[in-house]
Design a protein around this motif. Structure first.
Motif, PDB file in Angstrom:
ATOM      1  N   ASP A 115       0.821  -1.218   0.000  1.00 53.97           N
ATOM      2  CA  ASP A 115       0.000   0.000   0.000  1.00 53.97           C
ATOM      3  C   ASP A 115       0.853   1.264   0.000  1.00 53.97           C
ATOM      4  O   ASP A 115       1.792   1.399   0.789  1.00 53.97           O
ATOM      5  N   GLY A 116       0.498   2.170  -0.891  1.00 56.24           N
ATOM      6  CA  GLY A 116       1.173   3.457  -0.951  1.00 56.24           C
ATOM      7  C   GLY A 116       2.401   3.498  -1.831  1.00 56.24           C
ATOM      8  O   GLY A 116       2.923   4.585  -2.115  1.00 56.24           O
ATOM      9  N   GLU A 117       2.870   2.338  -2.293  1.00 56.17           N
ATOM     10  CA  GLU A 117       4.068   2.321  -3.137  1.00 56.17           C
ATOM     11  C   GLU A 117       3.713   2.669  -4.581  1.00 56.17           C
ATOM     12  O   GLU A 117       2.715   2.191  -5.120  1.00 56.17           O
ATOM     13  N   SER A 118       4.531   3.487  -5.197  1.00 56.32           N
ATOM     14  CA  SER A 118       4.343   3.845  -6.597  1.00 56.32           C
ATOM     15  C   SER A 118       5.036   2.818  -7.483  1.00 56.32           C
ATOM     16  O   SER A 118       6.240   2.576  -7.335  1.00 56.32           O
ATOM     17  N   ALA A 173      -0.075   1.490  -5.503  1.00 54.25           N
ATOM     18  CA  ALA A 173      -0.664   0.274  -4.950  1.00 54.25           C
ATOM     19  C   ALA A 173      -1.565   0.627  -3.777  1.00 54.25           C
ATOM     20  O   ALA A 173      -1.212   1.437  -2.921  1.00 54.25           O
ATOM     21  N   GLY A 174      -2.734   0.024  -3.746  1.00 54.70           N
ATOM     22  CA  GLY A 174      -3.688   0.298  -2.695  1.00 54.70           C
ATOM     23  C   GLY A 174      -4.634   1.436  -3.015  1.00 54.70           C
ATOM     24  O   GLY A 174      -5.687   1.559  -2.384  1.00 54.70           O
ATOM     25  N   ALA A 234       1.329  -2.916 -13.741  1.00 59.06           N
ATOM     26  CA  ALA A 234       1.803  -2.631 -12.382  1.00 59.06           C
ATOM     27  C   ALA A 234       1.667  -3.865 -11.493  1.00 59.06           C
ATOM     28  O   ALA A 234       2.567  -4.184 -10.706  1.00 59.06           O
ATOM     29  N   ARG A 235       0.558  -4.564 -11.615  1.00 58.34           N
ATOM     30  CA  ARG A 235       0.373  -5.793 -10.833  1.00 58.34           C
ATOM     31  C   ARG A 235       1.436  -6.828 -11.200  1.00 58.34           C
ATOM     32  O   ARG A 235       2.022  -7.490 -10.335  1.00 58.34           O
ATOM     33  N   GLN A 236       1.663  -6.953 -12.487  1.00 54.99           N
ATOM     34  CA  GLN A 236       2.599  -7.978 -12.941  1.00 54.99           C
ATOM     35  C   GLN A 236       4.032  -7.651 -12.564  1.00 54.99           C
ATOM     36  O   GLN A 236       4.839  -8.546 -12.294  1.00 54.99           O
TER      37      GLN A 236
END
Length: 286
Positions: free
Chosen positions: A162-165, A180-181, A225-227
């Protein structure tokens, strides 16, 4: 396609859930052209994970329609190759090994939320094409993950930082960044009916098949981004990314496989030549 000498490895990754349409054609032609320009190798991968929607007749139709359009490849379910099998339904063992690694490293957790739970608690993402952002209801179950010998029976989600770019440079669309998040939440990597989810399968296959550039539609930018997070968790290098503009119909809606009038098969039956189709990738005035 030639046999490749530059180290470039691209891929075509159709899902056999319907006939290929004009939007697929534009993206796959771009992938073909980029591989050819790089004097590289192009892989055809049959992404047939969905047991309800994937049909054998669409696999054959895809191969025929791509050949009709003028696209060729070096490896695939019809040709074989050094990284066979090239159909995802035959690659279950690869995905299971990755699930075990993610379970043991604490990156995933079992999710027992029902569809009703998800509908009631999830927040909407920023675009309607993407999955809702998960509420985090089962996040506390990360420690329980190692009690599972098999992924079957519950959904499994990847816990995002959470919070990470998550940033990357797209070779067509430029710099991209997702938080993320906020822009996406804990995402599905395995379904309760024991089917690996798209995000996990493509990461495993791209790494195993040594894909160096992924060419696909811009609707999958957020999935990149997920991958990237999955690749990082599994110790894989990320490929280069090239996301194509989406083709839309006269109402501004993204083309879908239900758009039978714009399927390659229909266009061929209407008498259009491959050259005419290729010249109209950015026009829907048929």
């Amino acid at each position: 396609m030639n046999s490749g000498s530059t180290g470039y490895r691209g891929r075509l990754a159709p899902s056999p859930t319907g006939l290929l349409h004009l939007g697929h054609a534009a993206t796959f032609w771009t992938a073909f052209a980029r591989a050819r320009q790089a004097n590289g190798v192009l892989v055809l991968r049959n992404e047939d994970l969905d047991p309800q929607r994937s049909k054998p007749q669409y696999v054959q139709a895809c191969i025929e329609d791509l050949h009709w359009l003028g696209i060729t490849w070096n490896e695939g379910p019809d040709l074989g190759g050094p990284f066979a099998p090239y159909s995802q339904r035959e690659r279950y063992g690869f995905y299971l090994d990755a699930w075990r690694r993610l379970r043991d490293s604490g990156h995933i957790f079992p999710c027992t939320c029902s569809r009703k739970d998800l509908a009631e608690s999830a927040s909407a993402p920023h675009d309607l094409d993407d999955e809702p952002i998960y509420s985090g209801r089962c996040r506390h179950c990360t420690a329980e993950a190692k009690q599972y010998d098999s992924p079957a029976g519950v959904n499994w989600r990847f816990r995002v930082p959470d919070g990470e770019s998550i940033s990357f440079t797209d070779l067509h669309l430029g710099a991209q960044s997702y938080i993320a998040g906020r822009d996406f939440g804990d995402f599905l990597i395995w379904r309760r009916d024991d089917v690996p989810a798209y995000q996990l399968a493509v990461v495993i296959d791209d790494a195993a098949m040594r894909i160096t550039e992924v060419v696909r539609g811009a609707d999958l930018l957020r999935s990149t981004a997920r991958q990237i997070l999955l690749q990082r968790a599994l110790g894989f290098l990320s490929p280069a990314w090239y996301h194509c503009d989406l083709l839309r119909d006269e109402h501004g809606q993204r083309l879908a496989k239900r758009s039978d009038s714009l399927s390659l098969r229909h266009l061929c039956e209407q008498g259009l030549t491959p050259e005419q189709v290729r010249s109209h990738f950015r026009s829907l005035s048929f």
